[in-house]
Design a protein around this motif. Sequence first.
Motif, PDB file in Angstrom:
ATOM      1  N   LEU A  48       0.836  -1.197   0.000  1.00  0.00           N
ATOM      2  CA  LEU A  48       0.000   0.000   0.000  1.00  0.00           C
ATOM      3  C   LEU A  48       0.870   1.245   0.000  1.00  0.00           C
ATOM      4  CD1 LEU A  48      -2.690   1.503   0.325  1.00  0.00           C
ATOM      5  CD2 LEU A  48      -2.618   0.983   2.765  1.00  0.00           C
ATOM      6  N   ASN A  49       0.644   2.087  -0.972  1.00  0.00           N
ATOM      7  CA  ASN A  49       1.331   3.374  -1.090  1.00  0.00           C
ATOM      8  C   ASN A  49       0.516   4.225  -2.045  1.00  0.00           C
ATOM      9  OD1 ASN A  49       2.379   2.724  -3.876  1.00  0.00           O
ATOM     10  ND2 ASN A  49       3.421   1.140  -2.695  1.00  0.00           N
TER      11      ASN A  49
ATOM     12  N   SER B  79      -4.405   3.109  -6.636  1.00  0.00           N
ATOM     13  CA  SER B  79      -5.220   2.735  -7.797  1.00  0.00           C
ATOM     14  C   SER B  79      -4.535   1.665  -8.634  1.00  0.00           C
ATOM     15  CB  SER B  79      -5.488   3.961  -8.680  1.00  0.00           C
ATOM     16  OG  SER B  79      -6.256   4.924  -7.984  1.00  0.00           O
ATOM     17  N   PHE B  80      -3.221   1.775  -8.777  1.00  0.00           N
ATOM     18  CA  PHE B  80      -2.450   0.923  -9.679  1.00  0.00           C
ATOM     19  C   PHE B  80      -2.602  -0.562  -9.351  1.00  0.00           C
ATOM     20  CE2 PHE B  80       2.056  -0.125 -11.327  1.00  0.00           C
ATOM     21  CZ  PHE B  80       1.585  -0.327 -12.616  1.00  0.00           C
ATOM     22  N   GLN B  81      -2.569  -0.914  -8.067  1.00  0.00           N
ATOM     23  CA  GLN B  81      -2.735  -2.310  -7.658  1.00  0.00           C
ATOM     24  C   GLN B  81      -4.023  -2.533  -6.866  1.00  0.00           C
ATOM     25  OE1 GLN B  81       0.213  -4.688  -5.806  1.00  0.00           O
ATOM     26  NE2 GLN B  81       1.779  -4.297  -7.306  1.00  0.00           N
ATOM     27  N   ASP B  82      -4.988  -1.665  -7.054  1.00  0.00           N
ATOM     28  CA  ASP B  82      -6.283  -1.793  -6.364  1.00  0.00           C
ATOM     29  C   ASP B  82      -6.151  -1.804  -4.852  1.00  0.00           C
ATOM     30  OD1 ASP B  82      -8.043  -1.762  -8.483  1.00  0.00           O
ATOM     31  OD2 ASP B  82      -7.985  -3.929  -8.794  1.00  0.00           O
TER      32      ASP B  82
ATOM     33  N   GLY C 273      -2.821  12.460  -8.161  1.00  0.00           N
ATOM     34  CA  GLY C 273      -2.693  12.896  -9.550  1.00  0.00           C
ATOM     35  C   GLY C 273      -1.297  12.636 -10.086  1.00  0.00           C
ATOM     36  N   MET C 274      -0.293  12.907  -9.271  1.00  0.00           N
ATOM     37  CA  MET C 274       1.094  12.634  -9.651  1.00  0.00           C
ATOM     38  C   MET C 274       1.308  11.145  -9.874  1.00  0.00           C
ATOM     39  SD  MET C 274       3.204  15.152  -7.083  1.00  0.00           S
ATOM     40  CE  MET C 274       4.342  13.807  -6.869  1.00  0.00           C
ATOM     41  N   ALA C 275       0.737  10.324  -8.994  1.00  0.00           N
ATOM     42  CA  ALA C 275       0.885   8.874  -9.117  1.00  0.00           C
ATOM     43  C   ALA C 275       0.325   8.383 -10.454  1.00  0.00           C
ATOM     44  CB  ALA C 275       0.179   8.179  -7.955  1.00  0.00           C
TER      45      ALA C 275
END
Length: 377
Positions: free
Chosen positions: A179-180, A185-188, A284-286
């Motif tokens: 988690l980060n 969002s990338f790995q749900d 947003g950056m992620a």
Amino acid sequence: MVYRKFQDLKLSALGMGAMRLPVIDGDDARIDEKATEQMVDYAMEHGVNYYDTAWGYHGGQSELVMGKALGRHPREAYYLATKFPGYDLSNMDKVEPIFEEQLKKCGVEYFDFYLFHNVCEMNIDAYLDPRYGIYEYLKKQKENGRIRHLGFSAHGSYEVMKRFLAAYGKDMEFCQIQLNYLDWSFQDAKKKTELLAEYGIPVWVMEPLRGGRLASLDAADAEKLKALRPDEEIPAWAFRFLQSIPNVKVVLSGMSNLDQMKANIRTFEEDKPLNEKEMETLLGMAGEMVKKTGVPCTACHYCVSHCPQELDIPSLLALYNEHSFTGGGFIAPMALSSYPKDKLPSACVGCRSCEAVCPQQIKVSEAMADFAQKLGM
């Protein structure tokens, strides 16, 4: 040190992960014991009371070294966690001898926290198979007081976690996930966190800095964050994000030297969760970071009905993005190990039927060919 309440315990919000300990001459199996002892002593002096190791870390040496380092302190002064190594299927019928050996290696009579390690696509069937007796054995050790709290870690998908929780969720007291702010969002990770909340299971965090990827950002992104919090160090933003997630209890950081530990402990001297604008900026950056290396699949599934090989293209593209962004790693190969051979990226015949209906105009055939080449499958 910030502390979180877990049942009747007070756990340090920062835990010391023992997967990236200082080593000698770059050899992962040769842990620098003196440097590790110095780090453990400093952590203990500054309020860290949670320590996480595992059977396979540092070529099997992590439990031994951490046991020695922690053994120099009163047993009641720290909480020790380790895990059953189900990431290796050959271990599934060895839960009893492995558990007994772990107690010896760590030099303790009980584990405060014990986990099913790395629940994922590759091992979920074996973990749920009663023939191996893993669940029953670990429950018995908990009844006997040799495990104080039982949980699991997961690198698998949301669906895999759902299967595990459906079977064992009533007995799981905590769960450790990657988690980060990148993986939100990338790995749900957001969805996984919500799933755990449904079961009333608190979250332990691994990879808060994404293997160090979030410890330093490009100049433009760093400036955006500095404009919001001029005095906040870049790595601290990853921890502040986690301080903003209500269900998170312990954040594990695999610190490799004393300087990293000192910096992280300074961050955890206080809670400073993100406000709405800061959270929006960070996420947003992620999203932009992922777009630079991945393909913009929205999982609309239009492609699936047009694939003559009946490939699960959205899932394959999600794994492709993970593998591309990370520059390799174990997550994609681990997930794909559960796929039939005729459903792997290499099964794509390059007909481009899927591309004709893709709203994002993704060149799926090229992505599948690149993915197959990177994986060597």
